[in-house]
Design an enzyme around this catalytic site. Structure first.
Site, short mmCIF file in Angstrom:
data_model
loop_
_atom_site.label_atom_id
_atom_site.label_comp_id
_atom_site.label_asym_id
_atom_site.label_seq_id
_atom_site.Cartn_x
_atom_site.Cartn_y
_atom_site.Cartn_z
N ASP A 155 0.85 -1.19 0.00
CA ASP A 155 0.00 0.00 0.00
C ASP A 155 0.88 1.24 0.00
OD1 ASP A 155 -2.36 1.38 -0.09
OD2 ASP A 155 -2.67 1.36 2.07
N HIS A 182 -3.72 13.92 0.73
CA HIS A 182 -3.98 13.05 1.89
C HIS A 182 -2.81 13.15 2.88
CE1 HIS A 182 -5.15 9.56 4.27
NE2 HIS A 182 -4.00 8.96 3.99
N GLU A 229 -10.62 3.72 3.51
CA GLU A 229 -9.70 4.49 2.66
C GLU A 229 -10.03 4.18 1.21
OE1 GLU A 229 -5.78 5.39 5.40
OE2 GLU A 229 -5.63 3.76 3.96
N GLU A 284 -9.23 3.83 -2.41
CA GLU A 284 -7.97 3.60 -3.12
C GLU A 284 -8.22 2.85 -4.43
OE1 GLU A 284 -4.70 2.14 -0.87
OE2 GLU A 284 -5.43 2.95 1.04
N ASP A 313 -9.07 0.19 2.01
CA ASP A 313 -8.09 -0.18 3.04
C ASP A 313 -8.64 0.21 4.41
OD1 ASP A 313 -5.73 -0.76 4.40
OD2 ASP A 313 -4.79 1.15 3.89
N ARG A 359 -8.17 3.79 13.41
CA ARG A 359 -7.25 4.91 13.65
C ARG A 359 -6.70 4.95 15.06
NH1 ARG A 359 -5.95 5.70 8.55
NH2 ARG A 359 -7.68 6.44 7.26
N GLN A 397 -4.10 2.33 15.23
CA GLN A 397 -2.99 2.80 14.39
C GLN A 397 -2.12 3.82 15.13
OE1 GLN A 397 -4.36 4.37 10.63
NE2 GLN A 397 -2.31 4.77 9.84
N LYS A 442 -4.54 -2.15 10.21
CA LYS A 442 -4.84 -2.21 8.78
C LYS A 442 -5.09 -3.64 8.30
CE LYS A 442 -3.53 2.08 7.32
NZ LYS A 442 -4.27 2.92 6.39
N THR A 464 -9.17 -5.91 4.00
CA THR A 464 -9.04 -4.97 2.89
C THR A 464 -10.00 -5.46 1.82
OG1 THR A 464 -6.69 -4.70 3.41
CG2 THR A 464 -7.43 -3.90 1.25
N GLU A 477 -9.55 12.40 7.56
CA GLU A 477 -9.41 13.74 6.99
C GLU A 477 -10.72 14.51 7.02
OE1 GLU A 477 -7.45 14.28 2.99
OE2 GLU A 477 -7.14 12.14 3.29
MN MN Z 1 -4.16 2.84 2.71
#
Ligand code: MN
Length: 434
Positions: A131, A138, A204, A206, A238, A242, A245, A258, A262, A379
């Site tokens: 990834d 971002h 996420e 992606e 993904d 948080r 993380q 993570k 996925t 975000e």
């Molecule tokens: Mn990602």
């Protein structure tokens, strides 16, 4: 083969000629579906899928492609290389084209199934998953949350940042995601960290880049040849916890925040179908450093990006009970990425790391310049400080149990039929209790 113009992209399936379809004759993405307990490969056309196994059995495909098209996964076909990729695409295009003869059309019709009635699977065995972090918007906005004095680290504009993800927990679209449990930072009055269901579950937005041709260990792929290794693209979510993380990521980067799940979309759009939608590499301000020579190619700068609109929708339990349509959370475009797919491949192999057929290189969260085009809740809500209001009156900082996240993607260009990347869906289930 004569070059077809837009007006000649007519299929004998009327629905494939509708401007709203994701899957016109010019797209033909690959997928897999369940057939009598076995997985089979297929190609999407309009609202249908064409069973490649059945096509191979009934003599519609060239002899050299029969074995690969009867496999349950695409990897053997991808390993055959570009000449076979072109041969199958031309064969299927001719077969579904309005001009095909009546016999072949009738045989192909027998191999069609409605997509709505099919169970779609994962068409590619994915040996490795990397990834990246290719959106500078971002990276900057996430950096602002945690390092207001230095949002973008000094290496960002020189080196494509990435980490090795986990291939074993890549799941097909539609499979629910169980809220993960993990360690979170001790609160100020606490001595020990917590071990609880995540309170900051995020998505996420992606793109997945699928590797179709391997590279050898100890050798690097020059940027001029990088796209030769790419087979196609899909959508990828993904999922990220948080709070887990932020407690675990230093000093080695993401791990259990993570790798619990996925999600990937069912359809793989071949690179050749994306040719009308190539875009220049995103322009760098004159004050930005030039990429090192191994990351620079004139062709890649001219057309190495993809003009693909990407969208995220949410559907909560309450929205579904009230029969409300999914709510658009944000929209961005892959052409805003700071690094192109070819740069990611050239960088990944620059140290001699080998690529394998089926590997996924994901772009990282694709966010655009405006804050409203952020590709994740971290975000959009500024790490939970600015909740998002939904049409039901509900609000979200991060995801609640029962929330479904839907990623969509599409490509448009004048003179070409629009193509859609389909959907990548996942619903959050409560954390396990034992
Ligand atoms: Mn990602």
């Amino acid at each position: 083969m004569a070059k077809r113009t837009a007006s000649t992209h007519q299929s004998w399936l009327p629905e494939a000629n509708q401007p709203t379809t994701d899957f016109p004759l010019t797209h033909l993405p690959y997928g897999a579906f369940e057939h009598e307990g076995q997985q089979r490969l297929c190609v999407a056309i309009g609202a249908h899928l064409l069973d490649l196994h059945a096509c191979a059995t009934s003599g519609l495909l060239p002899p050299t492609l029969i074995e690969a098209c009867q496999a349950p996964i695409l990897n053997p076909f991808m390993a055959l290389g570009h000449r076979s990729w072109t041969l199958l695409r031309e064969t299927v295009t001719t077969l579904l084209h309005a001009d095909v003869n009546a016999d072949r059309r009738q045989t192909a019709e027998a191999a069609l199934h409605s997509i709505a009635g099919a169970t779609l699977g994962r068409p590619i065995h994915i040996p490795n998953y990397t990834d990246f972090y290719a959106s500078i918007y971002h990276a900057t906005r996430v950096g602002q949350l945690f390092r207001p004095d230095q949002p973008l680290l000094p290496n960002y504009k020189h080196v494509p940042i990435g980490y090795h993800g986990r291939a074993s927990s890549i799941i097909p679209s539609g499979i629910p995601v169980v809220r993960p449990i993990g360690q979170t930072r001790p609160l100020p009055e606490q001595v020990q960290p917590n071990f609880i269901p995540t309170n900051a579950l995020d998505y996420e937005l992606e793109l997945a880049l699928y590797i179709g041709q391997p590279s050898l260990i100890g050798s690097s792929v020059p940027i001029s040849q990088a796209t030769q290794h790419l087979f196609g693209i899909g959508l990828l979510n993904d999922w990220s916890a948080r709070d887990i993380q932020s407690w675990e990521y230093q000093p080695l980067g993401p791990f259990l925040a993570k790798n619990f799940a996925t999600s990937i979309s069912p359809w793989v759009t071949p690179m050749v179908a994306l040719e009308p939608f190539r875009a220049p590499a995103s322009s760098r301000p004159a004050t930005d450093p030039k990429p090192l020579p191994y990351l620079h190619s004139v062709t890649d700068q001219q057309q190495g990006n993809l003009n693909a609109k990407l969208e995220v929708f949410i559907s909560t339990d309450t929205m579904r009970k009230n029969k409300l349509a999914p709510f658009l959370l944000s929209e961005s475009n892959a052409s805003d990425l700071y690094w192109t797919p070819a740069q990611l491949i050239a960088h990944h192999t620059s140290n001699g790391c080998n690529l394998q057929v089926g590997d996924v290189l994901a772009t990282g969260t694709t966010s655009g310049p405006p804050e409203a085009s952020a590709g994740c809740l971290l975000e959009l809500t500024r790490n939970g400080a600015q909740p998002i209001l939904l049409p039901t009156g509900e609000s979200r900082t991060f995801l609640a149990d029962g929330d479904e996240i839907i990623l969509r993607g599409s490509c448009e260009a004048p003179g070409h039929p629009r193509i859609g990347l389909g959907e990548c869906r996942g619903t959050i289930l409560p954390a396990r209790t034992s």
